[in-house]
Design an enzyme around this catalytic site. Sequence first.
Site, mmCIF file in Angstrom:
data_model
loop_
_atom_site.group_PDB
_atom_site.id
_atom_site.type_symbol
_atom_site.label_atom_id
_atom_site.label_comp_id
_atom_site.label_asym_id
_atom_site.label_seq_id
_atom_site.Cartn_x
_atom_site.Cartn_y
_atom_site.Cartn_z
ATOM 1 N N ASN A 1 -5.878 -4.475 7.678
ATOM 2 C CA ASN A 1 -6.691 -3.552 6.899
ATOM 3 C C ASN A 1 -7.694 -2.860 7.819
ATOM 4 O O ASN A 1 -8.190 -3.439 8.783
ATOM 5 C CB ASN A 1 -7.362 -4.236 5.709
ATOM 6 C CG ASN A 1 -8.142 -5.482 6.030
ATOM 7 O OD1 ASN A 1 -7.854 -6.203 6.975
ATOM 8 N ND2 ASN A 1 -9.151 -5.771 5.217
ATOM 9 N N ASN B 1 -13.374 1.896 5.974
ATOM 10 C CA ASN B 1 -14.050 3.139 6.305
ATOM 11 C C ASN B 1 -15.314 3.223 5.468
ATOM 12 O O ASN B 1 -15.326 2.772 4.319
ATOM 13 C CB ASN B 1 -13.108 4.317 6.006
ATOM 14 C CG ASN B 1 -13.607 5.607 6.550
ATOM 15 O OD1 ASN B 1 -14.476 6.229 5.971
ATOM 16 N ND2 ASN B 1 -13.045 6.011 7.674
ATOM 17 N N GLU C 1 -0.956 -4.069 4.052
ATOM 18 C CA GLU C 1 0.413 -3.857 3.597
ATOM 19 C C GLU C 1 0.831 -2.397 3.764
ATOM 20 O O GLU C 1 1.934 -2.093 4.210
ATOM 21 C CB GLU C 1 0.569 -4.237 2.123
ATOM 22 C CG GLU C 1 0.120 -5.640 1.791
ATOM 23 C CD GLU C 1 -1.337 -5.703 1.354
ATOM 24 O OE1 GLU C 1 -2.235 -5.393 2.167
ATOM 25 O OE2 GLU C 1 -1.582 -6.085 0.200
ATOM 26 N N CYS D 1 -1.142 -1.021 -3.226
ATOM 27 C CA CYS D 1 -0.122 -1.527 -2.303
ATOM 28 C C CYS D 1 1.165 -1.879 -3.042
ATOM 29 O O CYS D 1 2.265 -1.584 -2.576
ATOM 30 C CB CYS D 1 -0.642 -2.742 -1.546
ATOM 31 S SG CYS D 1 -1.872 -2.317 -0.310
#
Length: 131
Positions: A42, A45, A55, A90
């Site tokens: 991962n 931000n 994923e 995901c």
Amino acid sequence: MTDRELVDLAFTMLERSYVPYSHFPVGAALLCADGTVFTGCNVENAAYGSTICAERTALVKAVSEGHRDDFVRLAVVGNSIDYCWPCGACRQMLYEFAPDLTVLVGRSDRDFVRLPLHELLPHGFGPKSLA
């Protein structure tokens, strides 16, 4: 590649996660039918909506390298007491390319469970839904 090897590979990605906000690293490893494995972590931000999950990182890497419909298994792991379940976004992205995917979901003690994606996303919406 065994389930255990795929899960262990996903765990190696935890150290590459960029998680200054959640402090919740996640690793992933996506196995293709030809034996190719794409890993991901991962990447957060400050504009939270721009964050990408492990994923989806692995999936986008695979698609960008020409893999589209040959995904066999995905391992998703985290440093958590509970299993590190894929988020809804995901699940949807994975369903787009591999509705029959097997998902291995791990937790910090390296225990994992194995289940089909359609159990994580029942009645998924995919390309066939548009026909």
